[in-house]
Design a protein around this motif. Sequence first.
Motif, PDB file in Angstrom:
ATOM      1  N   LEU A 299      -3.290   0.643  -3.352  1.00 11.48           N
ATOM      2  CA  LEU A 299      -3.927   1.029  -2.094  1.00 11.48           C
ATOM      3  C   LEU A 299      -4.617  -0.184  -1.484  1.00 11.48           C
ATOM      4  O   LEU A 299      -5.324  -0.918  -2.179  1.00 11.48           O
ATOM      5  CB  LEU A 299      -4.959   2.145  -2.309  1.00 11.48           C
ATOM      6  N   CYS A 300      -4.417  -0.372  -0.176  1.00  9.53           N
ATOM      7  CA  CYS A 300      -5.087  -1.465   0.527  1.00  9.53           C
ATOM      8  C   CYS A 300      -6.576  -1.125   0.680  1.00  9.53           C
ATOM      9  O   CYS A 300      -6.999   0.017   0.429  1.00  9.53           O
ATOM     10  CB  CYS A 300      -4.456  -1.699   1.895  1.00  9.53           C
TER      11      CYS A 300
ATOM     12  N   SER B 285      -0.099   4.211   0.512  1.00  7.97           N
ATOM     13  CA  SER B 285      -0.584   5.197   1.470  1.00  7.97           C
ATOM     14  C   SER B 285      -0.123   4.876   2.894  1.00  7.97           C
ATOM     15  O   SER B 285       0.536   5.688   3.528  1.00  7.97           O
ATOM     16  CB  SER B 285      -2.109   5.276   1.415  1.00  7.97           C
TER      17      SER B 285
ATOM     18  N   CYS C 265      -7.274   1.884   3.027  1.00  7.80           N
ATOM     19  CA  CYS C 265      -6.951   3.188   2.451  1.00  7.80           C
ATOM     20  C   CYS C 265      -7.899   3.549   1.299  1.00  7.80           C
ATOM     21  O   CYS C 265      -8.229   4.724   1.119  1.00  7.80           O
ATOM     22  CB  CYS C 265      -5.487   3.225   2.000  1.00  7.80           C
ATOM     23  N   CYS C 266      -8.337   2.561   0.537  1.00  7.85           N
ATOM     24  CA  CYS C 266      -9.330   2.809  -0.515  1.00  7.85           C
ATOM     25  C   CYS C 266     -10.626   3.330   0.098  1.00  7.85           C
ATOM     26  O   CYS C 266     -11.214   4.284  -0.421  1.00  7.85           O
ATOM     27  CB  CYS C 266      -9.645   1.530  -1.293  1.00  7.85           C
TER      28      CYS C 266
ATOM     29  N   CYS D 187       0.848  -1.193   0.000  1.00 10.86           N
ATOM     30  CA  CYS D 187       0.000   0.000   0.000  1.00 10.86           C
ATOM     31  C   CYS D 187       0.884   1.245   0.000  1.00 10.86           C
ATOM     32  O   CYS D 187       1.723   1.421   0.883  1.00 10.86           O
ATOM     33  CB  CYS D 187      -0.934   0.013   1.209  1.00 10.86           C
TER      34      CYS D 187
END
Length: 155
Positions: free
Chosen positions: A144-145, A106, A148-149, A104
């Motif tokens: 993005l995991c 982020s 985070c999404c 990820c």
Amino acid sequence: MVDVEKVLAQVEKDCRRTGRRLTEKRKQVLIGLLKSERALSAYEIVNYCKWTYQTSFAPMTVYRILEFLESEKLVHKLHITNKYVACSNICCKQEHDVAQFLICDSCGSVKEVSVDGSALETLKNNAEHVGFQVKSPQIELHGLCQNCCSKEQAH
């Protein structure tokens, strides 16, 4: 979350069986990686050990420890970021498929999943078709995991 004590007991047993030693410093580095939700650089591991164990490791010492842990298939090096993660199959005795790491961008979390052998063969064949020889079949994907999404969509 990983049961660190259970993993350490199994790793120590495996090391004794193969004649290798899981020294206290090696244990501390492995614990840091097991407890981390994200990949860590050697310098982040130095800081972790400094704050957690009040011990000072030279970065070169940490790199040697990481080489040992990697040779024992206890950790993986993420080549793109030059960071390390504990193997998600650390207590599994069988051979594993090729590792694919979902990183990820982020939050820095890393998930390890296995790639089917046929998919890897297709990738290797594509590379060979254009004159490229694959040296490391490890796959690292950035994105993005799920967490985070969800955060991004909420904004």
